[in-house]
Design an enzyme around this catalytic site. Sequence first.
Site: not given
Ligand code: FAD
Ligand code: NAI
Length: 475
Positions: A58, A122, A192, A282, A322, A330, A454
Amino acid sequence: MSKQFDVVVIGAGPGGYIAAIRAAQLGMSVACIDAWSNAKGGPAPGGTCTNVGCIPSKALLQSSEYYEHAGHHFADHGIEVKGLGLDLDKLISRKDTVVKQNNDGILFLFKKNKVTFFHGTGAFSGQVDGGWSIKVSGPAEEELVAKHVIVATGSSPRALPDLPFDEKQVLSNDGALAIGAVPKRLGVIGAGVIGLELGSVWRRLGSEVTILEAMPTFLPAADEQIAKEALKVLTKQGLKINLGVKISDVKSSAKNVTVKYTDAAGAEQSLVVDKLIVSIGRVPNTQGLNAEGVGLKLDERGFVVVDEDCRTGLPNVWAIGDVVRGPMLAHKAEEEGVAVAERIAGQHGHVNFNTIPSVIYTSPEISWVGQTEQALKTEGRAYKAGTFPFLANGRARALGDTTGMVKVIADAKTDEILGVHIIGPQASELISECVVAMEFRAASEDIARICHAHPSLSEAVKEAALAVDKRSLNF
Ligand code: FAD
Ligand code: NAI
């Protein structure tokens, strides 16, 4: 001597750190273990979300949008910009500062709430008298005993088979948030959420972005009408989105990456790019937990198996975010964290999976909650839908951003709101009103009868609700 806690949380992402704080608020002794390290080797709690996900993406979306506005839209307002330049190093280091502020904020919150933090990995050692023994290794070396364990280990990017991320040429979200120079040609596999958000960032900064998507439909989880509009707008902005492709081969050299694929018409194609982002979903993080050793059950895709209350099959072991079923978001992880902490305390924690909002932070933003029109059709449920375009909203005109619409879907008989879908300015903020309405099981008429300020974009939500009953006032 091992340290004893009521609750040990493994992982300090949004699921884990929020669970730890809530458990501490409820009077329990709590430890949270997190493995993430910053560039200096120090702790960086906040997980994927804070370090390489929600927050940094963001930050880059905001900076790149300002750049695009300055270059292309300020002139519409009569603002002349001369000598516009891009200092990418500064843009990236600003993003890093925002991340660090969030890491530090979580460490502060742990102190404030008396959560003991351990920087390390952990793993379950086994069941002992009084609960579970958890070994911490890494920067911190400890043996903990917990009455309850919350697994919140999150997820990692999925790589294409035989194409590991090198974060130089072949980038996961991690590398895609830290490219050192704007690539001339950027390829993205997967249209995606990550592909669209990070593809937008680099397009705005000057890359020619080509996205290759396996599915024949664009954003199949979104409402069809909204997805169609999104495809039109994003394509017009310059993102080249190819649907229905099959990747056959990817070769990476020091100079570039060549992707061979079959397009939707069955023709062999080759795409040469300077960098390639692979964003195809993921995978859950369970390695290193010793799940097998203690019998923590995983499903065929590697997710920790939980019931609807986030209970695993092991006594007093819970899993959230996740690493378990459900959307990888998140706020979903946070809700589960709060609910589990409350359940451990004997309360009735609850997560309503029907009202978890989705947002894609492209420009325009896309957001939704509840059911899509196509899902209701498949279900055979009778509904009425009302839409209202931002083109007819005074505030949107004043902003100079009239793309998109709000669509409210309600039950044909009861008028209960079943879903709201938005594409347009501030869609991420506008959806909250709709989530509240659905949580209170409101009818579309309830929104239609509420006084909205408004001029505001939120009037488009009210007007779409009025349109359900075919009585919008401004369209
Ligand atoms: P995580 O955030 O993955 O945290 C898990 C933590 O556990 C990590 O710090 C990891 O290092 C740690 N860990 C793992 N194994 C161990 C272990 N054995 N011991 C100790 N620590 C460990 N979601 C949204 O809602 N809005 C968004 O705008 C958004 N944007 C995103 C953009 C990107 C590029 C990506 C990749 C994801 C985005 N997401 C977004 C998804 C969001 O980041 C995840 O859904 C969220 O972080 C999941 O939270 P979590 O606590 O389950 O795991
Ligand atoms: P995604 O599940 O959103 O999209 C993955 C895309 O890749 C899908 O459209 C799928 O059909 C395509 N795909 C899969 N295999 C393929 C292949 N072999 N060739 C071509 N296309 C293929 O997953 P993404 O974008 O990696 O994000 C991961 C997660 O992170 C999402 O589940 C999302 O919830 C979270 N996220 C959330 C955000 C938000 O809330 N704004 C921002 C970014 C990530």
